[in-house]
Design a protein around this motif. Sequence first.
Motif, PDB file in Angstrom:
ATOM      1  N   VAL A  83       1.450  -5.330   7.517  1.00 28.66           N
ATOM      2  CA  VAL A  83       0.599  -4.830   6.441  1.00 28.66           C
ATOM      3  C   VAL A  83       0.854  -3.336   6.298  1.00 28.66           C
ATOM      4  O   VAL A  83       0.715  -2.580   7.263  1.00 28.66           O
ATOM      5  CB  VAL A  83      -0.889  -5.094   6.730  1.00 28.66           C
ATOM      6  N   ILE A  84       1.231  -2.926   5.100  1.00 23.46           N
ATOM      7  CA  ILE A  84       1.638  -1.545   4.853  1.00 23.46           C
ATOM      8  C   ILE A  84       0.725  -0.929   3.816  1.00 23.46           C
ATOM      9  O   ILE A  84       0.444  -1.549   2.784  1.00 23.46           O
ATOM     10  CB  ILE A  84       3.092  -1.502   4.337  1.00 23.46           C
ATOM     11  N   SER A  85       0.266   0.270   4.077  1.00 19.09           N
ATOM     12  CA  SER A  85      -0.535   0.988   3.097  1.00 19.09           C
ATOM     13  C   SER A  85       0.138   2.315   2.787  1.00 19.09           C
ATOM     14  O   SER A  85       0.833   2.888   3.636  1.00 19.09           O
ATOM     15  CB  SER A  85      -1.962   1.219   3.612  1.00 19.09           C
ATOM     16  N   GLN A  86      -0.067   2.780   1.571  1.00 20.02           N
ATOM     17  CA  GLN A  86       0.481   4.051   1.129  1.00 20.02           C
ATOM     18  C   GLN A  86      -0.613   4.897   0.485  1.00 20.02           C
ATOM     19  O   GLN A  86      -1.477   4.367  -0.213  1.00 20.02           O
ATOM     20  CB  GLN A  86       1.624   3.846   0.124  1.00 20.02           C
ATOM     21  N   LYS A  87      -0.517   6.204   0.713  1.00 19.03           N
ATOM     22  CA  LYS A  87      -1.434   7.139   0.079  1.00 19.03           C
ATOM     23  C   LYS A  87      -0.644   8.310  -0.467  1.00 19.03           C
ATOM     24  O   LYS A  87       0.265   8.802   0.221  1.00 19.03           O
ATOM     25  CB  LYS A  87      -2.445   7.669   1.097  1.00 19.03           C
TER      26      LYS A  87
ATOM     27  N   CYS B 281       1.331  15.183 -11.212  1.00 22.30           N
ATOM     28  CA  CYS B 281       1.608  16.497 -10.634  1.00 22.30           C
ATOM     29  C   CYS B 281       2.294  17.399 -11.654  1.00 22.30           C
ATOM     30  O   CYS B 281       2.930  16.929 -12.601  1.00 22.30           O
ATOM     31  CB  CYS B 281       2.487  16.359  -9.403  1.00 22.30           C
ATOM     32  N   GLN B 282       2.168  18.680 -11.430  1.00 21.98           N
ATOM     33  CA  GLN B 282       2.842  19.658 -12.269  1.00 21.98           C
ATOM     34  C   GLN B 282       4.230  19.956 -11.713  1.00 21.98           C
ATOM     35  O   GLN B 282       4.444  19.945 -10.489  1.00 21.98           O
ATOM     36  CB  GLN B 282       2.012  20.942 -12.328  1.00 21.98           C
ATOM     37  N   ARG B 283       5.134  20.233 -12.609  1.00 23.31           N
ATOM     38  CA  ARG B 283       6.489  20.559 -12.157  1.00 23.31           C
ATOM     39  C   ARG B 283       6.464  21.774 -11.246  1.00 23.31           C
ATOM     40  O   ARG B 283       5.633  22.662 -11.393  1.00 23.31           O
ATOM     41  CB  ARG B 283       7.412  20.774 -13.343  1.00 23.31           C
ATOM     42  N   GLY B 284       7.363  21.783 -10.280  1.00 23.97           N
ATOM     43  CA  GLY B 284       7.454  22.891  -9.341  1.00 23.97           C
ATOM     44  C   GLY B 284       6.603  22.724  -8.096  1.00 23.97           C
ATOM     45  O   GLY B 284       6.795  23.447  -7.120  1.00 23.97           O
ATOM     46  N   THR B 285       5.696  21.769  -8.126  1.00 25.66           N
ATOM     47  CA  THR B 285       4.850  21.535  -6.954  1.00 25.66           C
ATOM     48  C   THR B 285       5.471  20.453  -6.073  1.00 25.66           C
ATOM     49  O   THR B 285       6.500  19.870  -6.408  1.00 25.66           O
ATOM     50  CB  THR B 285       3.440  21.107  -7.375  1.00 25.66           C
ATOM     51  N   SER B 286       4.841  20.189  -4.934  1.00 29.63           N
ATOM     52  CA  SER B 286       5.323  19.171  -3.992  1.00 29.63           C
ATOM     53  C   SER B 286       4.208  18.177  -3.699  1.00 29.63           C
ATOM     54  O   SER B 286       3.025  18.526  -3.750  1.00 29.63           O
ATOM     55  CB  SER B 286       5.798  19.823  -2.685  1.00 29.63           C
ATOM     56  N   LEU B 287       4.598  16.970  -3.380  1.00 32.42           N
ATOM     57  CA  LEU B 287       3.644  15.915  -3.041  1.00 32.42           C
ATOM     58  C   LEU B 287       4.122  15.207  -1.781  1.00 32.42           C
ATOM     59  O   LEU B 287       5.288  14.838  -1.678  1.00 32.42           O
ATOM     60  CB  LEU B 287       3.532  14.900  -4.180  1.00 32.42           C
ATOM     61  N   THR B 288       3.193  14.997  -0.860  1.00 34.83           N
ATOM     62  CA  THR B 288       3.522  14.249   0.353  1.00 34.83           C
ATOM     63  C   THR B 288       2.881  12.878   0.290  1.00 34.83           C
ATOM     64  O   THR B 288       1.673  12.747   0.061  1.00 34.83           O
ATOM     65  CB  THR B 288       3.040  14.993   1.605  1.00 34.83           C
ATOM     66  N   ILE B 289       3.686  11.861   0.492  1.00 35.51           N
ATOM     67  CA  ILE B 289       3.267  10.467   0.445  1.00 35.51           C
ATOM     68  C   ILE B 289       3.224   9.931   1.876  1.00 35.51           C
ATOM     69  O   ILE B 289       4.163  10.140   2.648  1.00 35.51           O
ATOM     70  CB  ILE B 289       4.253   9.631  -0.397  1.00 35.51           C
ATOM     71  N   GLN B 290       2.156   9.243   2.192  1.00 42.46           N
ATOM     72  CA  GLN B 290       1.999   8.697   3.529  1.00 42.46           C
ATOM     73  C   GLN B 290       2.220   7.189   3.529  1.00 42.46           C
ATOM     74  O   GLN B 290       1.848   6.497   2.587  1.00 42.46           O
ATOM     75  CB  GLN B 290       0.591   8.987   4.060  1.00 42.46           C
ATOM     76  N   CYS B 291       2.788   6.698   4.605  1.00 40.86           N
ATOM     77  CA  CYS B 291       3.005   5.266   4.798  1.00 40.86           C
ATOM     78  C   CYS B 291       2.494   4.884   6.182  1.00 40.86           C
ATOM     79  O   CYS B 291       2.932   5.464   7.186  1.00 40.86           O
ATOM     80  CB  CYS B 291       4.485   4.938   4.657  1.00 40.86           C
ATOM     81  N   GLN B 292       1.566   3.932   6.209  1.00 40.32           N
ATOM     82  CA  GLN B 292       0.969   3.494   7.471  1.00 40.32           C
ATOM     83  C   GLN B 292       1.189   1.987   7.640  1.00 40.32           C
ATOM     84  O   GLN B 292       0.944   1.212   6.716  1.00 40.32           O
ATOM     85  CB  GLN B 292      -0.532   3.790   7.472  1.00 40.32           C
ATOM     86  N   VAL B 293       1.639   1.590   8.834  1.00 41.74           N
ATOM     87  CA  VAL B 293       1.879   0.178   9.122  1.00 41.74           C
ATOM     88  C   VAL B 293       0.903  -0.279  10.194  1.00 41.74           C
ATOM     89  O   VAL B 293       0.539   0.517  11.074  1.00 41.74           O
ATOM     90  CB  VAL B 293       3.324  -0.042   9.618  1.00 41.74           C
TER      91      VAL B 293
END
Lengths: 113, 115
Positions: free
Chosen positions: A3-7, A13-25
């Motif tokens: 079972v995998i979840s993502q957040k 998002c606005q251009r030039g910014t960064s986003l971190t995506i999490q994956c939990q198993v």
Amino acid sequence: SAVISQKPSRDICQRGTSLTIQCQVDSQVTMMFWYRQQPGQSLTLIATANQGSEATYESGFVIDKFPISRPNLTFSTLTVSNMSPEDSSIYLCSVVGGQETQYFGPGTRLLVL
Amino acid sequence: GESVGLHLPTLSVQEGDNSIINCAYSNSASDYFIWYKQESGKGPQFIIDIRSNMDKRQGQRVTVLLNKTVKHLSLQIAATQPGDSAVYFCAENGLRTDSWGKLQFGAGTQVVVTP
């Protein structure tokens, strides 16, 4: 099956910014991967998230743009750095579970303006 | 190099009929193939897989056929239901080297089930 979840599940998002995506198993897995699915297209492998060492990137993807962490056997993060509208995609993590079957998370839908 | 492709981008099927989704691959050394179903807004869901030492494998209402001679595989869905409407992908697993687990996906086939 794993079972995998993502957040987050989605973000704008606005251009030039960064986003971190999490994956939990929900169980320890050896192999974990990150894929990208551009709008209306198929899945493309970004990298293999290696526990305890640097990720292995596929051709066309670099660490500076998509840094990946894998601190343990149940968790990984993918950062999309210095985003542009071309980064608008679904980002999916996957794991290899029992009997070598590969399972996917629900995906993170990213829109970059 | 390796490549996986699908023959039809869209398949319209009447409810109750059987569906057949086709996929071609180019690397005769490929040994493991997987079919995934992706519903709108969701991640790919594993349906069935097959290894190169088999010609046929059956699951619940689904059958995968592998023809190694012409490097072709197909997914058959029996008695197609509205819930089968989705995009179906075939995927080729890397050969048993350091590429194991690195899936290469086909373009996908949109299956539309009509009443």
